[in-house]
Design a protein around this motif. Structure first.
Motif, short mmCIF file in Angstrom:
data_model
loop_
_atom_site.label_atom_id
_atom_site.label_comp_id
_atom_site.label_asym_id
_atom_site.label_seq_id
_atom_site.Cartn_x
_atom_site.Cartn_y
_atom_site.Cartn_z
N ILE A 1 50.41 13.10 -13.27
CA ILE A 1 50.10 13.59 -14.61
C ILE A 1 49.95 15.11 -14.63
O ILE A 1 50.39 15.77 -15.57
CB ILE A 1 48.81 12.91 -15.13
CG1 ILE A 1 49.08 11.43 -15.41
CG2 ILE A 1 48.28 13.60 -16.37
CD1 ILE A 1 47.83 10.61 -15.66
N ARG B 1 45.98 13.61 -21.29
CA ARG B 1 46.91 13.05 -20.30
C ARG B 1 46.31 11.89 -19.52
O ARG B 1 47.03 11.01 -19.07
CB ARG B 1 47.39 14.15 -19.35
CG ARG B 1 48.35 15.11 -20.03
CD ARG B 1 48.67 16.31 -19.15
NE ARG B 1 49.51 17.25 -19.87
CZ ARG B 1 50.74 17.58 -19.50
NH1 ARG B 1 51.28 17.06 -18.43
NH2 ARG B 1 51.43 18.45 -20.21
N THR C 1 54.50 16.75 -13.71
CA THR C 1 54.97 17.05 -15.07
C THR C 1 55.16 18.54 -15.31
O THR C 1 55.68 18.93 -16.35
CB THR C 1 53.95 16.53 -16.11
OG1 THR C 1 52.71 17.23 -15.92
CG2 THR C 1 53.75 15.04 -16.00
#
Length: 171
Positions: A7, A34, A11
């Motif tokens: 996460i 998130r 990303t």
């Protein structure tokens, strides 16, 4: 832990925070979004601080150097860590003349621009600067920017390097 890594890192979010695309409050809010749950800043700051371990022996060396020489930090980190670190370690201000976070200069090591912007902030020339880092790529970046650079391996090795460069008198 894999979810947190995916996460935050996979990303590109952490890279964005290190470049200053997010302020401290936005980082906290975005991490909560998130993770799918609200995150309290007081809960998050200790985890963020854990990514910035402080070697007390190195800090003692810096204190000795700071008596006669300018000292600074250049770190690839975000604005949340900057606020948390400066709040948790007010003693840094007495040891480092400048503490430069990549998020504040919108450039990260090993890019030459990160070194140029930092040198401008600390009002120093590459030829009068010694850069120390534990990353080979960051040391290589400093060398490419015309800065004398040393790879950090231990406090003992650092003391020897500082003495070799005439920055530590051995006392």
């Amino acid at each position: 832990m894999e979810d947190v890594h995916r996460i935050l890192y996979a990303t590109g979010f952490i890279g964005e925070t290190e470049l200053g695309h997010w302020n401290a409050e936005e980082i906290v809010s975005e991490i909560g979004a998130r993770l799918g749950r609200p995150v309290d800043r007081a809960e998050l700051e200790p985890a963020w601080l854990a990514s910035f371990p402080v070697d007390e022996q190195v800090l003692e060396l810096v204190g000795r150097i700071a008596v006669r020489h300018r000292t600074a930090i250049l770190t690839n980190n975000d604005l949340l860590l900057r606020e948390a670190l400066l709040g948790a370690r007010p003693d840094f201000a007495g040891r480092f003349g400048d503490i430069v976070f990549s998020a504040a200069i919108h450039a990260v090591k090993p890019a030459a621009e990160a070194f140029r912007r930092t040198l401008s902030i600390v009002n120093a020339e590459p030829s009068e600067t010694l850069f120390i880092d534990d990353s080979d790529s960051h040391v290589a970046g400093a060398l490419q920017a015309g800065i004398c650079a040393v790879r950090f391996q231990s406090a003992r090795q650092l003391a020897a390097e500082l003495e070799r460069h005439g920055l530590l008198d051995g006392s």
